[in-house]
Motif scaffolding. Structure first.
Motif, PDB file in Angstrom:
ATOM      1  N   VAL A  10      15.942  49.191  90.684  1.00  0.00           N
ATOM      2  CA  VAL A  10      15.917  50.260  91.676  1.00  0.00           C
ATOM      3  C   VAL A  10      14.958  51.345  91.188  1.00  0.00           C
ATOM      4  N   ILE A  11      14.039  51.744  92.041  1.00  0.00           N
ATOM      5  CA  ILE A  11      13.197  52.900  91.738  1.00  0.00           C
ATOM      6  C   ILE A  11      13.914  54.110  92.327  1.00  0.00           C
ATOM      7  N   ALA A  12      14.460  54.925  91.442  1.00  0.00           N
ATOM      8  CA  ALA A  12      15.367  55.998  91.853  1.00  0.00           C
ATOM      9  C   ALA A  12      14.594  57.243  92.278  1.00  0.00           C
ATOM     10  N   THR A  13      13.951  57.135  93.436  1.00  0.00           N
ATOM     11  CA  THR A  13      13.237  58.277  93.988  1.00  0.00           C
ATOM     12  C   THR A  13      13.255  58.202  95.505  1.00  0.00           C
ATOM     13  N   HIS A  14      13.193  59.372  96.132  1.00  0.00           N
ATOM     14  CA  HIS A  14      13.008  59.459  97.576  1.00  0.00           C
ATOM     15  C   HIS A  14      11.634  60.049  97.892  1.00  0.00           C
ATOM     16  N   ASN A  15      10.812  60.196  96.859  1.00  0.00           N
ATOM     17  CA  ASN A  15       9.465  60.744  97.001  1.00  0.00           C
ATOM     18  C   ASN A  15       8.490  59.593  97.225  1.00  0.00           C
ATOM     19  N   PRO A  16       7.859  59.506  98.394  1.00  0.00           N
ATOM     20  CA  PRO A  16       6.987  58.355  98.673  1.00  0.00           C
ATOM     21  C   PRO A  16       5.789  58.261  97.741  1.00  0.00           C
ATOM     22  N   GLY A  17       5.275  59.394  97.277  1.00  0.00           N
ATOM     23  CA  GLY A  17       4.154  59.359  96.347  1.00  0.00           C
ATOM     24  C   GLY A  17       4.544  58.753  95.016  1.00  0.00           C
ATOM     25  N   MET A  50      15.985  69.850  80.912  1.00  0.00           N
ATOM     26  CA  MET A  50      14.761  69.206  80.433  1.00  0.00           C
ATOM     27  C   MET A  50      14.392  68.092  81.414  1.00  0.00           C
ATOM     28  N   PHE A  51      13.102  67.752  81.469  1.00  0.00           N
ATOM     29  CA  PHE A  51      12.672  66.657  82.342  1.00  0.00           C
ATOM     30  C   PHE A  51      13.437  65.373  82.023  1.00  0.00           C
ATOM     31  N   ALA A  52      13.626  65.085  80.744  1.00  0.00           N
ATOM     32  CA  ALA A  52      14.303  63.858  80.341  1.00  0.00           C
ATOM     33  C   ALA A  52      15.740  63.816  80.856  1.00  0.00           C
ATOM     34  N   GLU A  53      16.399  64.968  80.856  1.00  0.00           N
ATOM     35  CA  GLU A  53      17.786  65.007  81.328  1.00  0.00           C
ATOM     36  C   GLU A  53      17.860  64.728  82.829  1.00  0.00           C
ATOM     37  N   ASN A  54      16.952  65.307  83.600  1.00  0.00           N
ATOM     38  CA  ASN A  54      16.978  65.061  85.041  1.00  0.00           C
ATOM     39  C   ASN A  54      16.601  63.621  85.383  1.00  0.00           C
ATOM     40  N   ALA A  55      15.655  63.045  84.643  1.00  0.00           N
ATOM     41  CA  ALA A  55      15.320  61.642  84.865  1.00  0.00           C
ATOM     42  C   ALA A  55      16.526  60.755  84.586  1.00  0.00           C
ATOM     43  N   ALA A  56      17.246  61.075  83.529  1.00  0.00           N
ATOM     44  CA  ALA A  56      18.433  60.288  83.179  1.00  0.00           C
ATOM     45  C   ALA A  56      19.517  60.421  84.240  1.00  0.00           C
ATOM     46  N   ILE A  57      19.716  61.615  84.760  1.00  0.00           N
ATOM     47  CA  ILE A  57      20.709  61.829  85.808  1.00  0.00           C
ATOM     48  C   ILE A  57      20.402  60.924  87.006  1.00  0.00           C
ATOM     49  N   LYS A  58      19.145  60.898  87.426  1.00  0.00           N
ATOM     50  CA  LYS A  58      18.767  60.088  88.589  1.00  0.00           C
ATOM     51  C   LYS A  58      18.886  58.597  88.310  1.00  0.00           C
ATOM     52  N   ALA A  59      18.441  58.172  87.124  1.00  0.00           N
ATOM     53  CA  ALA A  59      18.479  56.742  86.795  1.00  0.00           C
ATOM     54  C   ALA A  59      19.918  56.235  86.686  1.00  0.00           C
ATOM     55  N   HIS A  60      20.774  56.975  85.989  1.00  0.00           N
ATOM     56  CA  HIS A  60      22.159  56.532  85.818  1.00  0.00           C
ATOM     57  C   HIS A  60      22.916  56.530  87.151  1.00  0.00           C
ATOM     58  N   ALA A  61      22.658  57.535  87.993  1.00  0.00           N
ATOM     59  CA  ALA A  61      23.330  57.578  89.292  1.00  0.00           C
ATOM     60  C   ALA A  61      22.954  56.356  90.132  1.00  0.00           C
ATOM     61  N   ALA A  62      21.669  55.989  90.132  1.00  0.00           N
ATOM     62  CA  ALA A  62      21.227  54.836  90.914  1.00  0.00           C
ATOM     63  C   ALA A  62      21.749  53.526  90.328  1.00  0.00           C
ATOM     64  N   ALA A  63      21.787  53.442  88.999  1.00  0.00           N
ATOM     65  CA  ALA A  63      22.293  52.218  88.356  1.00  0.00           C
ATOM     66  C   ALA A  63      23.777  52.013  88.660  1.00  0.00           C
ATOM     67  N   ARG A  64      24.539  53.091  88.594  1.00  0.00           N
ATOM     68  CA  ARG A  64      25.982  52.977  88.881  1.00  0.00           C
ATOM     69  C   ARG A  64      26.220  52.601  90.340  1.00  0.00           C
ATOM     70  N   ALA A  65      25.461  53.215  91.246  1.00  0.00           N
ATOM     71  CA  ALA A  65      25.680  52.986  92.671  1.00  0.00           C
ATOM     72  C   ALA A  65      25.223  51.608  93.125  1.00  0.00           C
ATOM     73  N   SER A  66      24.183  51.079  92.489  1.00  0.00           N
ATOM     74  CA  SER A  66      23.598  49.811  92.941  1.00  0.00           C
ATOM     75  C   SER A  66      24.041  48.598  92.137  1.00  0.00           C
ATOM     76  N   GLY A  67      24.501  48.817  90.899  1.00  0.00           N
ATOM     77  CA  GLY A  67      24.815  47.705  90.016  1.00  0.00           C
ATOM     78  C   GLY A  67      23.582  47.034  89.446  1.00  0.00           C
ATOM     79  N   LEU A  68      22.425  47.684  89.577  1.00  0.00           N
ATOM     80  CA  LEU A  68      21.154  47.166  89.072  1.00  0.00           C
ATOM     81  C   LEU A  68      20.552  48.154  88.076  1.00  0.00           C
ATOM     82  N   PRO A  69      19.662  47.672  87.203  1.00  0.00           N
ATOM     83  CA  PRO A  69      18.917  48.634  86.390  1.00  0.00           C
ATOM     84  C   PRO A  69      18.142  49.577  87.306  1.00  0.00           C
ATOM     85  N   ALA A  70      17.987  50.812  86.890  1.00  0.00           N
ATOM     86  CA  ALA A  70      17.282  51.799  87.712  1.00  0.00           C
ATOM     87  C   ALA A  70      16.231  52.513  86.879  1.00  0.00           C
ATOM     88  N   PHE A  71      15.127  52.804  87.532  1.00  0.00           N
ATOM     89  CA  PHE A  71      13.945  53.373  86.900  1.00  0.00           C
ATOM     90  C   PHE A  71      13.683  54.714  87.566  1.00  0.00           C
TER      91      PHE A  71
END
Length: 214
Positions: A10-17, A50-71
């Protein structure tokens, strides 16, 4: 020891760019991708400092919700004369309507207010933190930066966000004037590729640790 990423992610973004760039970066590795938007996953609150903390928040949320690895990526522009702003709040400066033209005008206004007219007073850098998170909680983190100068008026219609006002060191054009290949392309045939963008630099480190060429 780093964990190898395979299969679907899962690519954990809603930003099309960001989605377009991250999809292109993953393409040579045979990774099947689906976006958080396609899965209708909610956007978590980015409460990190920190940027790393926010990236982790998004990745873990998507991984938990989808059951897939998230990026996930968290990135932004840090302007030295503005004490590092907008930094973590780069997206918020664009407001709910994602008006980055207004955000760039705000940066220019703040620089003018501080008398930052000379090139050496208009230094800044982009930061990208990339996190891969697995449903079991495991994560891998990689970061990249690119330094340059803030130009005015903005130049170019390519890229997204603050790209049109950022001219990377050693180049005469802004990110907004560069093709996607120039900006974040990686020469995989080279024994020592030197990608330009912050996201590509972070991805190169990620690929060496967690990906295998298809």
């Amino acid at each position: 020891m780093p964990r190898t990423l395979t299969g679907r992610v899962v690519i954990a973004t809603h930003n099309p760019g960001k989605l377009a760039e991250m999809t292109e970066l993953l393409a040579p590795f045979g990774i099947a991708t689906v976006s958080a938007g396609e899965l209708r996953l909610p956007e978590p609150d980015e409460t990190g400092t920190m940027f790393a903390e926010n990236a982790a928040i998004k990745a873990h949320a998507a991984a938990r919700a989808s059951g897939l690895p998230a990026f996930a990526d968290d990135s932004g522009i840090c302007v030295e004369a503005l004490d590092g702003a907008p930094g973590l709040f780069s997206a918020r400066w664009a407001g709910p309507g994602k008006d980055f033209a207004a955000a760039m005008r705000r940066i220019e206004s703040e620089l003018a207010r501080r008398g930052a007219a000379a090139p050496e007073a208009r230094r800044g850098h982009f930061v990208s933190a990339l996190v891969i998170a697995w449903p079991d909680g495991h994560e891998e983190l990689f970061e990249g930066r690119v330094h340059g100068e803030l130009v005015w008026p903005p130049r170019g219609q390519r890229g997204f966000g603050y790209d049109p006002m950022f001219r990377p060191d050693g180049h005469g054009r802004t990110f907004g004037e560069m093709s996607s290949e120039e900006k974040h392309g990686i020469d995989w045939a080279s024994p020592d590729p030197q990608p330009l963008s912050h996201r590509a630099r972070a991805f190169l480190a990620l690929s060496r640790a967690c990906l295998e060429r298809a």
